[in-house]
Scaffold this active site. Structure first.
Site, PDB file in Angstrom:
ATOM      1  N   CYS A  61     -25.480 -20.917 -20.603  1.00 29.31           N
ATOM      2  CA  CYS A  61     -24.919 -19.612 -20.272  1.00 29.31           C
ATOM      3  C   CYS A  61     -23.594 -19.431 -21.000  1.00 29.31           C
ATOM      4  O   CYS A  61     -22.714 -20.288 -20.917  1.00 29.31           O
ATOM      5  CB  CYS A  61     -24.724 -19.509 -18.758  1.00 29.31           C
ATOM      6  SG  CYS A  61     -23.878 -17.999 -18.243  1.00 29.31           S
ATOM      7  N   CYS A  64     -20.604 -19.261 -18.065  1.00 27.36           N
ATOM      8  CA  CYS A  64     -20.192 -20.423 -17.254  1.00 27.36           C
ATOM      9  C   CYS A  64     -20.619 -21.774 -17.808  1.00 27.36           C
ATOM     10  O   CYS A  64     -20.207 -22.807 -17.283  1.00 27.36           O
ATOM     11  CB  CYS A  64     -20.697 -20.273 -15.823  1.00 27.36           C
ATOM     12  SG  CYS A  64     -22.467 -20.602 -15.618  1.00 27.36           S
ATOM     13  N   CYS A 110     -28.288 -16.036 -14.805  1.00 26.67           N
ATOM     14  CA  CYS A 110     -27.802 -17.401 -14.618  1.00 26.67           C
ATOM     15  C   CYS A 110     -27.676 -17.660 -13.124  1.00 26.67           C
ATOM     16  O   CYS A 110     -27.092 -16.854 -12.393  1.00 26.67           O
ATOM     17  CB  CYS A 110     -26.453 -17.562 -15.304  1.00 26.67           C
ATOM     18  SG  CYS A 110     -25.648 -19.148 -14.973  1.00 26.67           S
ATOM     19  N   CYS A 113     -23.552 -18.183 -12.228  1.00 27.17           N
ATOM     20  CA  CYS A 113     -22.570 -17.087 -12.300  1.00 27.17           C
ATOM     21  C   CYS A 113     -23.193 -15.699 -12.202  1.00 27.17           C
ATOM     22  O   CYS A 113     -22.473 -14.713 -12.199  1.00 27.17           O
ATOM     23  CB  CYS A 113     -21.736 -17.215 -13.568  1.00 27.17           C
ATOM     24  SG  CYS A 113     -22.640 -16.850 -15.093  1.00 27.17           S
ATOM     25  N   CYS A 133     -37.334 -13.816 -22.581  1.00 25.98           N
ATOM     26  CA  CYS A 133     -36.804 -13.059 -23.709  1.00 25.98           C
ATOM     27  C   CYS A 133     -35.298 -12.894 -23.458  1.00 25.98           C
ATOM     28  O   CYS A 133     -34.895 -12.141 -22.573  1.00 25.98           O
ATOM     29  CB  CYS A 133     -37.524 -11.713 -23.768  1.00 25.98           C
ATOM     30  SG  CYS A 133     -37.127 -10.726 -25.195  1.00 25.98           S
TER      31      CYS A 133
END
EC number: 1.8.4.12
Length: 159
Positions: A61, A64, A110, A113, A133
């Site tokens: 991510c 984070c 995510c 976060c 995707c």
């Protein structure tokens, strides 16, 4: 790790960032990263920096640092966005029903976060038949053997 850490099946701390941590993380984003990650935007197809990435490593991510996808699950979908058939760990990516633009889709976020990553579709390859995707700008690539970014100072490591 925090005192009351919620650990993923892969051993990563999924405790959401505090308000102060989130403000600090968001302050480091470019305008395009903020548009996609925080406001559920989509980058233009075939222009993302990670679309052609083929090196061994992990896709985390951008906000984070939580590992979201492994290079082994990346495949060429022809859609113009990096595509994966499975997440790093099932509990690292959360699916949320998305009915925007007159469509019904599953948005991927995510799990730590809650930042927007992309969408998942039921048209991927075996073994899952799923296609995650994902916006390149939502991810940061870490080459195999390099330390994971740890912007929340959680001590997360791939073992």
């Amino acid at each position: 790790m925090t005192d009351a850490a919620t650990l993923s099946t892969a051993g990563f701390d999924l405790t959401p960032p505090t308000e102060a941590e989130r403000e600090r993380l968001e302050a480091n984003l470019t305008a395009e990263e903020a548009r996609v990650l925080l406001h559920h935007g989509t980058e233009a197809p075939f222009c993302g920096g990670l679309l052609g990435e083929k090196s061994p490593g992990v896709y985390g991510c951008r906000l984070c640092g939580l590992p979201l996808f492994k290079h082994e699950t990346k495949f060429e979908s022809g859609t113009g966005w990096p595509s994966f058939y499975a997440p790093f760990a099932e509990d690292h990516v959360v699916g949320v029903r998305d009915t925007s633009y007159g469509m019904v889709r599953i948005e991927t976020r995510c799990a730590r976060c809650d930042s927007h990553q992309g969408h998942v579709f039921p048209d991927g390859p075996a073994p899952t038949r799923l296609r995650y995707c994902i916006n390149s700008v939502s991810l940061q690539f870490v080459k195999a053997g390099a330390p994971l970014p740890d912007p929340l100072h959680r001590g997360d490591k791939i073992t």
